[in-house]
Design a protein around this motif. Sequence first.
Motif, PDB file in Angstrom:
ATOM      1  N   SER A 113      -2.885   4.858  -2.251  1.00 29.80           N
ATOM      2  CA  SER A 113      -4.106   5.075  -1.474  1.00 29.80           C
ATOM      3  C   SER A 113      -4.092   6.439  -0.807  1.00 29.80           C
ATOM      4  CB  SER A 113      -4.255   3.996  -0.394  1.00 29.80           C
ATOM      5  OG  SER A 113      -5.442   4.213   0.352  1.00 29.80           O
ATOM      6  N   GLY A 114      -5.226   7.130  -0.945  1.00 30.28           N
ATOM      7  CA  GLY A 114      -5.510   8.312  -0.144  1.00 30.28           C
ATOM      8  C   GLY A 114      -6.415   7.952   1.016  1.00 30.28           C
ATOM      9  N   LEU A 115      -7.282   6.971   0.770  1.00 33.27           N
ATOM     10  CA  LEU A 115      -8.191   6.472   1.806  1.00 33.27           C
ATOM     11  C   LEU A 115      -7.427   5.995   3.035  1.00 33.27           C
ATOM     12  CD1 LEU A 115     -11.174   4.085   1.196  1.00 33.27           C
ATOM     13  CD2 LEU A 115      -9.421   3.429   2.835  1.00 33.27           C
ATOM     14  N   VAL A 116      -6.217   5.483   2.829  1.00 36.70           N
ATOM     15  CA  VAL A 116      -5.434   4.946   3.941  1.00 36.70           C
ATOM     16  C   VAL A 116      -5.179   5.991   5.025  1.00 36.70           C
ATOM     17  CG1 VAL A 116      -3.140   5.467   2.978  1.00 36.70           C
ATOM     18  CG2 VAL A 116      -3.443   3.435   4.423  1.00 36.70           C
ATOM     19  N   ASN A 117      -5.201   7.280   4.672  1.00 37.52           N
ATOM     20  CA  ASN A 117      -5.088   8.331   5.679  1.00 37.52           C
ATOM     21  C   ASN A 117      -6.183   8.204   6.737  1.00 37.52           C
ATOM     22  OD1 ASN A 117      -3.052  10.615   4.748  1.00 37.52           O
ATOM     23  ND2 ASN A 117      -4.112   9.935   2.905  1.00 37.52           N
ATOM     24  N   VAL A 118      -7.351   7.754   6.301  1.00 41.95           N
ATOM     25  CA  VAL A 118      -8.522   7.681   7.168  1.00 41.95           C
ATOM     26  C   VAL A 118      -8.578   6.348   7.902  1.00 41.95           C
ATOM     27  CG1 VAL A 118     -11.033   7.896   7.252  1.00 41.95           C
ATOM     28  CG2 VAL A 118      -9.732   9.158   5.505  1.00 41.95           C
ATOM     29  N   PRO A 158      -6.276   3.034   7.831  1.00 48.49           N
ATOM     30  CA  PRO A 158      -5.202   2.155   7.358  1.00 48.49           C
ATOM     31  C   PRO A 158      -5.584   0.687   7.307  1.00 48.49           C
ATOM     32  CG  PRO A 158      -4.346   3.779   8.903  1.00 48.49           C
ATOM     33  CD  PRO A 158      -5.844   3.922   8.925  1.00 48.49           C
ATOM     34  N   ALA A 159      -6.372   0.224   8.271  1.00 51.25           N
ATOM     35  CA  ALA A 159      -6.722  -1.203   8.316  1.00 51.25           C
ATOM     36  C   ALA A 159      -7.516  -1.626   7.089  1.00 51.25           C
ATOM     37  CB  ALA A 159      -7.515  -1.505   9.583  1.00 51.25           C
ATOM     38  N   VAL A 160      -8.361  -0.734   6.570  1.00 52.63           N
ATOM     39  CA  VAL A 160      -9.173  -1.075   5.400  1.00 52.63           C
ATOM     40  C   VAL A 160      -8.273  -1.322   4.194  1.00 52.63           C
ATOM     41  CG1 VAL A 160     -10.916  -0.215   3.797  1.00 52.63           C
ATOM     42  CG2 VAL A 160     -11.205   0.134   6.262  1.00 52.63           C
ATOM     43  N   SER A 161      -7.337  -0.416   3.953  1.00 55.58           N
ATOM     44  CA  SER A 161      -6.431  -0.568   2.817  1.00 55.58           C
ATOM     45  C   SER A 161      -5.552  -1.797   2.969  1.00 55.58           C
ATOM     46  CB  SER A 161      -5.569   0.688   2.675  1.00 55.58           C
ATOM     47  OG  SER A 161      -6.362   1.826   2.471  1.00 55.58           O
ATOM     48  N   ALA A 216      -0.843   0.079  -8.947  1.00 51.86           N
ATOM     49  CA  ALA A 216      -2.150   0.559  -9.416  1.00 51.86           C
ATOM     50  C   ALA A 216      -2.344   1.972  -8.883  1.00 51.86           C
ATOM     51  CB  ALA A 216      -3.267  -0.363  -8.934  1.00 51.86           C
ATOM     52  N   GLY A 217      -2.224   2.957  -9.771  1.00 48.91           N
ATOM     53  CA  GLY A 217      -2.190   4.341  -9.346  1.00 48.91           C
ATOM     54  C   GLY A 217      -3.535   4.992  -9.155  1.00 48.91           C
ATOM     55  N   LEU A 218      -4.595   4.225  -9.316  1.00 46.71           N
ATOM     56  CA  LEU A 218      -5.948   4.745  -9.095  1.00 46.71           C
ATOM     57  C   LEU A 218      -6.567   4.149  -7.842  1.00 46.71           C
ATOM     58  CD1 LEU A 218      -7.055   4.754 -12.820  1.00 46.71           C
ATOM     59  CD2 LEU A 218      -6.729   6.774 -11.390  1.00 46.71           C
ATOM     60  N   ALA A 219      -5.695   3.663  -6.964  1.00 49.10           N
ATOM     61  CA  ALA A 219      -6.075   3.281  -5.606  1.00 49.10           C
ATOM     62  C   ALA A 219      -6.998   2.072  -5.540  1.00 49.10           C
ATOM     63  CB  ALA A 219      -6.668   4.484  -4.882  1.00 49.10           C
ATOM     64  N   VAL A 265       0.874  -1.175   0.000  1.00 45.57           N
ATOM     65  CA  VAL A 265       0.000   0.000   0.000  1.00 45.57           C
ATOM     66  C   VAL A 265       0.908   1.222   0.000  1.00 45.57           C
ATOM     67  CG1 VAL A 265      -1.733   1.326   1.239  1.00 45.57           C
ATOM     68  CG2 VAL A 265      -1.858  -1.176   1.234  1.00 45.57           C
ATOM     69  N   VAL A 266       0.879   1.983  -1.067  1.00 42.60           N
ATOM     70  CA  VAL A 266       1.714   3.179  -1.191  1.00 42.60           C
ATOM     71  C   VAL A 266       0.856   4.368  -0.764  1.00 42.60           C
ATOM     72  CG1 VAL A 266       3.102   4.591  -2.758  1.00 42.60           C
ATOM     73  CG2 VAL A 266       3.016   2.091  -3.050  1.00 42.60           C
TER      74      VAL A 266
END
Length: 302
Positions: free
Chosen positions: A213-218, A220-223, A193-196, A15-16
Amino acid sequence: MTTTFESQRAALADVVAIPVTPFAEDGTVDPDTYRALLRRLLDGGVRTLTPNGNTGEFYALTPEERQSVTELTLGEAGEGAVILVGVGHDVPTAVASARHARELGAAMVMVHQPVHPYVSQNGWVDYHRAIAEAVPELGVVPYIRNAQLEGGRLAELADLCPNVIGVKYAVPDAARFAGFARDAGLERFVWVAGLAEPYAPSYFSAGAAGFTSGLVNVAPAVSLNMLEALRSGDYAAAMKVWEQIRRFEELRAAHASANNVTVVKEALASLGLCRREVRPPSRPLPESERAEVAAIVAGWPI
């Protein structure tokens, strides 16, 4: 001795995370909140960070702010993460940013797509070659959003610059990605995969080994749950996560991704972690739409 970039390649197959850049009430970058958000990512198990990515509002930051964000990231992460610094704009600016990242101890740079109305395929190679040759010790990762670029051009670039080791591929077309990767060399590069998360399952099936991932900010466990499922080849489990985050990512992608960063910061604001403010040309969500974001996040493992 030839550099193999093994640790950098391994970090891309993950996860980047693209950290947000929080702003203080006066509109300046808020270093304390930024460090706290980074610590939350690191404590949550994230091991690859991209400061100055698009979710970090790269194009809205001044050169001095981009340097500061890089410094803050390396200072907070220490040995706890591999840092992939976003660089771009004109060639001298990108080279200076890449050299600054090298001086601070970053392992890699991600080269944002050239922002220019006239991009030739040969010129694309020239642009990335100039940056990669300036920092031969760093892994270099082109960020590809140009659907017209041919895979053979990436192979040509890597022939000239062996430190080009990975690709953040962000063309929203899984079939095109599969062809591009094979034309460039599927095993030669680490494909991200650059579109998360929304595109991660389809891109993994075609050869990707990591996703941004940008979502990972919110959450992390989900990503990380999605990554674990994809690594094990459990696409059913990965799609369960996909269903969980679908509406959140639809809100980010709406209106040609106008609210891509806005929705992430709104989610963080709902958790009391970050102010919601973004810089123009982005804009905060209207009051009427904030409750939906908060409700989505409330259903996630945070």
